[in-house]
Design an enzyme around this catalytic site. Structure first.
Site: not given
Length: 530
Positions: A263, A281
Site C-alpha cells: 500500500e 483502506h
C-alpha cells in the site's frame, strides 16, 4: 501552571474543547505536523502532543521535546511514533485501540453486500447508459454460511452483524473459547472446516507470522466452489496472485478487498477482474470513528496530565513513577513468562493463574497480571499492550486468578504462571536476580537457571545419554551459535528439558533436523522482547 498540549493534526473542535474544558492550555495547529522544521522549533514548549498520522514523532523531534510527557495518537496505528525513543525520553505513548472496531466491521459487511450483488460493476454499467439487467445476477445473504477468520473485537462485531442478516455464522479462532462462541451464537470450527463450508469468508486477524498467507493457494483450493472472500483486516493475509487465479478459474465467485500486500496499492493481480471490489483502506474512515478516537485521545491525555491516570499506553505499565523504578525488571519478567507460554500454546486458553511469591507479592499486582497477559497474548497480536490485554482476555473467555503468598523458597520472590487449556496444563516460574536480570527458574515443575535471550530454543526429552551431543552437533552443523545452555530433569531417566539461548532465530530446517534424531518429544523456537 496549567499543562500545555499541542494538537498538530486534524482533530475535531469538540476534541480540542475537551482540553479547554478541563483547564489545559491547548494550541490547535492542524497543519503543523506536516512542517517538521516548525515542529522541531516549538515542541519543547509542550507537555502533551495529540496527533493522527500526519505528524511524524521521530527521534530528533523527541530530542527537542524537553517537556513532553505524553503523546496521544487518535487511532490504533503508531508507526509514525518512535516508541523506543519516546520511552527513553520518558514520554508515554497512548493510542485508541478500540475506536474503529464498529466502523471496520461495518465496512466488511458493506463489502460483502457489494460483492454479493455486484453493485460497483452494475453501477458503472448503468451510469454508462447500458441496461444489463441479466448480466448482474447476484446471491442472497440470508441462510448463507459466513465464515469469520478471527473472532476478536472486530470479528465478533462482524459475526453479530452476520447473524442479524440471518446468516449461519461459523468462526475459526484458536483463542476463541467455547463459552465465548456460545455467547456470540457462532459455531466454533477448525480452519479446514470453515473453508469447506463457508459461502462468504471475512478475515479479521492481525498480520503475524502465523496468519501471513492464511489464505494461500493451498487453502483457497480447499474452499467451497463459488465462495466470496472479504479482507478488510490486513494486506498479506491472502495470497493475491493465488486468489486471482482462483477467480479466473471460476472457483471463487468474487472478492472484496480494502487492504493489500503493498500500500498504496497502485497495482494488484486482483485489479480488473470480474466481481472484485476494491477500496483504498477505508476500514476506519467514517465520521463517527474519526470523531470517537479524537474524543478518546483528548480524554486520555487530559487524564494523564491532570491525574496521572494511564489508559491505553503502549510503552508503560499502569504504575506510579516510584513503583516503576523497582518493578521494571519484574514487569519484564512477567511479560517473558507470558510470552513463553503464549508461544507454546496453540489451543484456547481457559484459565490463567498468576502466583506472586515473596517480594513480588508486595508489588503492584494488577500491573504484573497485565504484563503476564500482554506477554501471553502478544504472539497472536503484536498490537496488544498491558492495558488492552485484560479486555481481550475477557473477550476470549480466559478466567484469570492471582495468588499472593509469603516467601516460600530460596528466592526472595518469584512469579509463577499456570495456564490451563481443555487438554493440558503448562507452568513456568521466574525471578529477578540482584543484577536486575530476569531468569527462568522452573518449567513443567523442573528446576533450572536460565538466562533469557531474544532468541531461544526449548526442547523436551527423556533423560538419556546423547541429548547434549545431538543438540550441539545439530546446531553446529547448521551454523547456529549457542550463547547459553541450560538443562534440567525431574528424575534420572525421567522427563527432561533443555533451554538454549542462541544468537539468531532457529529456522524450521534446524528444528526438523533435531526432531529427526528421534531424541526429542518437542522442539520449539521462541523469541522474547529483551
Amino acid at each position: 501552571m496549567a499543562p500545555k498540549v499541542l494538537v498538530s493534526d486534524k482533530l475535531s473542535e469538540t476534541a480540542v474543547q475537551i482540553f479547554r474544558d478541563r483547564g489545559i492550555d491547548v494550541d490547535f495547529e492542524p497543519t503543523l505536523g506536516k512542517d517538521k522544521e516548525k515542529l522541531l522549533e516549538v515542541i519543547g514548549q509542550y507537555d502533551g502532543l495529540a496527533i493522527r498520522s500526519a505528524t511524524k514523532v521521530t527521534a530528533d523531534v523527541l530530542e527537542k521535546a524537553t517537556n513532553l510527557k505524553v503523546i496521544g495518537r487518535a487511532g490504533i496505528g503508531v508507526d509514525n511514533v518512535d516508541i523506543p525513543a519516546a520511552s527513553q525520553k520518558g514520554a508515554i505513548v497512548m493510542n485508541t485501540p478500540f475506536g474503529n472496531s464498529i466502523t471496520t466491521a461495518e465496512h466488511a459487511i458493506a463489502m460483502m453486500f457489494a460483492v454479493a450483488r455486484q453493485i460497483p460493476e452494475a453501477d458503472a454499467s448503468t451510469q454508462a447508459g447500458k441496461w444489463e439487467k441479466s448480466k448482474f445476477m447476484g446471491v442472497e445473504l440470508t441462510a448463507k454460511t459466513l465464515g469469520v477468520i478471527g473472532c476478536g473485537n472486530i470479528g465478533s462485531i462482524a459475526a453479530e452483524r452476520g447473524k442479524g442478516l440471518k446468516m449461519k455464522v461459523i468462526a475459526f479462532d484458536p483463542f476463541l473459547s467455547q463459552e465465548r462462541a456460545d455467547k456470540l451464537g457462532v459455531e466454533k470450527v477448525e480452519l479446514d472446516e470453515l473453508l469447506s463450508r463457508a459461502d462468504f469468508i471475512t478475515l479479521h486477524v492481525p498480520l503475524t507470522d502465523k496468519t501471513k498467507g492464511i489464505l494461500n493457494a493451498e487453502n483457497i483450493a480447499k474452499t467451497k466452489k463459488g465462495v466470496r472472500i472479504i479482507n478488510c483486516a490486513r494486506g498479506g493475509l491472502v495470497d493475491e496472485a493465488a486468489l486471482a487465479e482462483a477467480i479466473k478459474s471460476g472457483h471463487v465467485a468474487g472478492a472484496a478487498f480494502d487492504v493489500f500486500e503493498v500500500e498504496p496499492a497502485t497495482e494488484s493481480p486482483l485489479f480488473g477482474l470480474p466481481n472484485v471490489v476494491c477500496t483504498p483502506h477505508l476500514g476506519a474512515s467514517t465520521t463517527e470513528a474519526q470523531e470517537n478516537v479524537a474524543l478518546q485521545v483528548a480524554e486520555q491525555i487530559s487524564d494523564y496530565l491532570l491525574t496521572g491516570a494511564v489508559t491505553n499506553a503502549l510503552n508503560m505499565p499502569s504504575v506510579t513513577a516510584e513503583e516503576a523504578k523497582v518493578m521494571g525488571p519484574w514487569i519484564k519478567l512477567a511479560e517473558h513468562l507470558g510470552a513463553f507460554v503464549g508461544q507454546m500454546t496453540e489451543e484456547p486458553i481457559k484459565e490463567l493463574n498468576v502466583i506472586l511469591d515473596g517480594v513480588a507479592s508486595q508489588m503492584n499486582v494488577k500491573a504484573l497480571d497485565c504484563a503476564v497477559l500482554a506477554g501471553l497474548l502478544k504472539p497472536t497480536n503484536a498490537e496488544i499492550n498491558m492495558v488492552s490485554a485484560p479486555v481481550i482476555a475477557k473477550d476470549r473467555g480466559i478466567k484469570t486468578a492471582t495468588t499472593t503468598q509469603d516467601k516460600s523458597g530460596v528466592f526472595d520472590g518469584y512469579i509463577k504462571i499456570v495456564v490451563k487449556t481443555a487438554n493440558r496444563e503448562r507452568s513456568i516460574a521466574g525471578t529477578v536476580f540482584s543484577d536486575g536480570k530476569p531468569r527462568f527458574i522452573q518449567i513443567k515443575g523442573i528446576n533450572i537457571d536460565a538466562e533469557i535471550g531474544a532468541h531461544m530454543l526449548y526442547t523436551t526429552n527423556r533423560d538419556e545419554p546423547g541429548i547434549i551431543g545431538a543438540l550441539g552437533e545439530t546446531m553446529g552443523k547448521h551454523g547456529v551459535n549457542i550463547a547459553n545452555f541450560t538443562l534440567g530433569r525431574k528424575d534420572a531417566g525421567g522427563d527432561a528439558i533443555a533451554l538454549l539461548y542462541v544468537d539468531a532465530p532457529v529456522e524450521d530446517s534446524v528444528q526438523n533436523a533435531l526432531k529427526s534424531t528421534g531424541k526429542f518429544q518437542n522442539v520449539s523456537s521462541l523469541s522474547f522482547a529483551i
